[in-house]
Design an enzyme around this catalytic site. Structure first.
Site, PDB file in Angstrom:
ATOM      1  N   VAL A   2      10.153  -0.621   8.464  1.00 24.68           N
ATOM      2  CA  VAL A   2      11.599  -0.669   7.874  1.00 24.68           C
ATOM      3  C   VAL A   2      12.382  -1.671   8.376  1.00 24.68           C
ATOM      4  O   VAL A   2      13.501  -1.718   7.882  1.00 24.68           O
ATOM      5  CB  VAL A   2      12.257   0.780   7.792  1.00 24.68           C
ATOM      6  CG1 VAL A   2      11.234   1.606   6.790  1.00 24.68           C
ATOM      7  CG2 VAL A   2      12.576   1.482   9.064  1.00 24.68           C
TER       8      VAL A   2
ATOM      9  N   LYS B 275      -2.900   5.784  -4.003  1.00 24.01           N
ATOM     10  CA  LYS B 275      -4.036   6.680  -3.887  1.00 24.01           C
ATOM     11  C   LYS B 275      -3.893   8.312  -4.515  1.00 24.01           C
ATOM     12  O   LYS B 275      -2.843   8.802  -4.760  1.00 24.01           O
ATOM     13  CB  LYS B 275      -4.174   7.182  -2.130  1.00 24.01           C
ATOM     14  CG  LYS B 275      -3.902   5.540  -1.249  1.00 24.01           C
ATOM     15  CD  LYS B 275      -4.167   5.858   0.229  1.00 24.01           C
ATOM     16  CE  LYS B 275      -3.630   4.834   0.926  1.00 24.01           C
ATOM     17  NZ  LYS B 275      -2.285   4.583   0.986  1.00 24.01           N
TER      18      LYS B 275
ATOM     19  N   HIS C 125      -7.817   9.677  -1.601  1.00 23.34           N
ATOM     20  CA  HIS C 125      -6.923   9.787  -0.215  1.00 23.34           C
ATOM     21  C   HIS C 125      -7.799  10.359   0.870  1.00 23.34           C
ATOM     22  O   HIS C 125      -7.696   9.841   1.988  1.00 23.34           O
ATOM     23  CB  HIS C 125      -5.630  10.492  -0.532  1.00 23.34           C
ATOM     24  CG  HIS C 125      -4.418  10.010   0.479  1.00 23.34           C
ATOM     25  ND1 HIS C 125      -3.216   9.963   0.189  1.00 23.34           N
ATOM     26  CD2 HIS C 125      -4.714   9.582   1.770  1.00 23.34           C
ATOM     27  CE1 HIS C 125      -2.741   9.365   1.473  1.00 23.34           C
ATOM     28  NE2 HIS C 125      -3.462   9.141   2.358  1.00 23.34           N
TER      29      HIS C 125
ATOM     30  N   ASP D 141       0.903  -1.237   0.106  1.00 22.72           N
ATOM     31  CA  ASP D 141       0.033  -0.114  -0.045  1.00 22.72           C
ATOM     32  C   ASP D 141       0.643   1.203  -0.023  1.00 22.72           C
ATOM     33  O   ASP D 141       1.696   1.465   1.086  1.00 22.72           O
ATOM     34  CB  ASP D 141      -0.908   0.074   1.393  1.00 22.72           C
ATOM     35  CG  ASP D 141      -1.860   1.340   1.341  1.00 22.72           C
ATOM     36  OD1 ASP D 141      -2.955   1.100   0.964  1.00 22.72           O
ATOM     37  OD2 ASP D 141      -1.275   2.165   1.622  1.00 22.72           O
TER      38      ASP D 141
ATOM     39  N   TYR E 220       3.065  10.135  -0.773  1.00 23.93           N
ATOM     40  CA  TYR E 220       4.185   9.502   0.075  1.00 23.93           C
ATOM     41  C   TYR E 220       5.630   9.475  -0.750  1.00 23.93           C
ATOM     42  O   TYR E 220       6.657   9.612  -0.227  1.00 23.93           O
ATOM     43  CB  TYR E 220       4.031   8.039   0.284  1.00 23.93           C
ATOM     44  CG  TYR E 220       2.892   7.598   1.025  1.00 23.93           C
ATOM     45  CD1 TYR E 220       2.080   8.444   1.755  1.00 23.93           C
ATOM     46  CD2 TYR E 220       2.645   6.153   1.149  1.00 23.93           C
ATOM     47  CE1 TYR E 220       1.018   8.098   2.384  1.00 23.93           C
ATOM     48  CE2 TYR E 220       1.373   5.602   1.710  1.00 23.93           C
ATOM     49  CZ  TYR E 220       0.417   6.780   2.347  1.00 23.93           C
ATOM     50  OH  TYR E 220      -0.498   6.331   3.053  1.00 23.93           O
TER      51      TYR E 220
END
Length: 274
Positions: free
Chosen positions: A233, A76, A109, A46, A51
């Site tokens: 991460v 989005k 979004h 996603d 981003y």
């Protein structure tokens, strides 16, 4: 390798119930993080135009060697790109960055009610879905009033509404609305950026089951039927977030966590964010 269950959307498309989010991951780190996730067994990724890491996601997908039909990719439409023609342009730009010829899920979004362009954006998404360039169409951060307006002005019912959702903000009324109208609930910020991990109701279950508080909260989401997209991460945590299918919360556990709802928002309110 963990097999992740799927949720069947209102158009018959199946989405993995547990996916991998890349919010706030810099583009140059995204490729490695997504590669780790794919290696661990995630198949749903996603991202979003805002981003700034769609290219990083695309590189990881291209390098993975995983067949396209095994992957489920969501991105989005950002607020500044709302409107009919702008949505079509933004979609093409996102697709090019991802290096794909179609998307599995495309979301508006935010409703940005002051702009009042989401109906035009949805009309464009309806067109893209009709052309087969989007397998499923949905929204993010929509409230019942926004969803009702879409339903009254379109034949296409959103397959998904992705909302902030975690034990501190359980969105009970909105989830009930989704259930009534065949819209799947997807949770962003499923761990409230860590703010719910010290809740006694959560830590008690973690102590009893030998699982981490994060795993307990993800399991809570899954048992409610939510689709969930935790992000990390850290390779160990990426794997750990997937290890939530070998235990179950009891009815008492679910009730104890339900009692921790407290209108705790980590993001803006959709009625005020434009």
């Amino acid at each position: 390798m963990t097999t992740v269950p799927t949720v069947k959307l209102n158009n018959g498309v199946e989405i993995p119930q547990l996916g991998f989010g890349v919010f706030q991951v810099p583009d140059d780190q995204t490729t490695a993080a997504v590669a780790q996730a794919l290696e661990a067994g995630y198949r749903s990724i996603d991202t979003a135009a805002i981003y700034g890491n769609e290219s990083g996601v695309g590189r990881a997908l291209a390098n993975s060697g995983i067949a396209r039909e095994e992957l489920f990719v969501t991105t989005k439409l950002w607020n500044a790109d709302q409107g009919y023609d702008a949505t079509l342009r933004a979609f093409d730009a996102s697709l090019a960055k991802l290096g794909l010829d179609h998307l599995d899920l495309y979301l508006i979004h935010w409703p940005t009610p002051a702009r009042d362009l989401y109906l035009d954006s949805w009309r464009a998404i309806e067109h893209l879905a009709g052309d087969g360039r989007i397998r499923a169409a949905g929204v993010s951060n929509f409230q019942p009033a926004h969803l009702t307006r879409l339903r009254e002005n379109s034949t296409l019912v959103p397959a998904v509404n992705q909302i902030e959702l975690h034990p501190g903000l359980q969105q009970t009324e909105l989830r009930a609305f989704h259930a009534q109208h065949g819209i799947a609930t997807e949770a962003w910020s499923p761990l409230a950026q860590g703010a719910v991990l010290n809740d006694p109701a959560v830590t008690a279950v973690a102590d009893r089951t030998g699982k981490s508080p994060a795993q307990v909260v993800l399991r809570w989401h899954l048992q409610l039927g939510n689709i969930v997209i935790p992000k990390s991460v850290t390779p160990a945590r990426i794997r750990q977030n997937l290890e939530v299918f070998d235990f179950e919360l009891t009815d008492e556990d679910m009730a104890a966590i339900a009692a921790t709802d407290r209108d705790l928002r980590t993001g803006p309110h959709p009625d005020q964010f434009n």
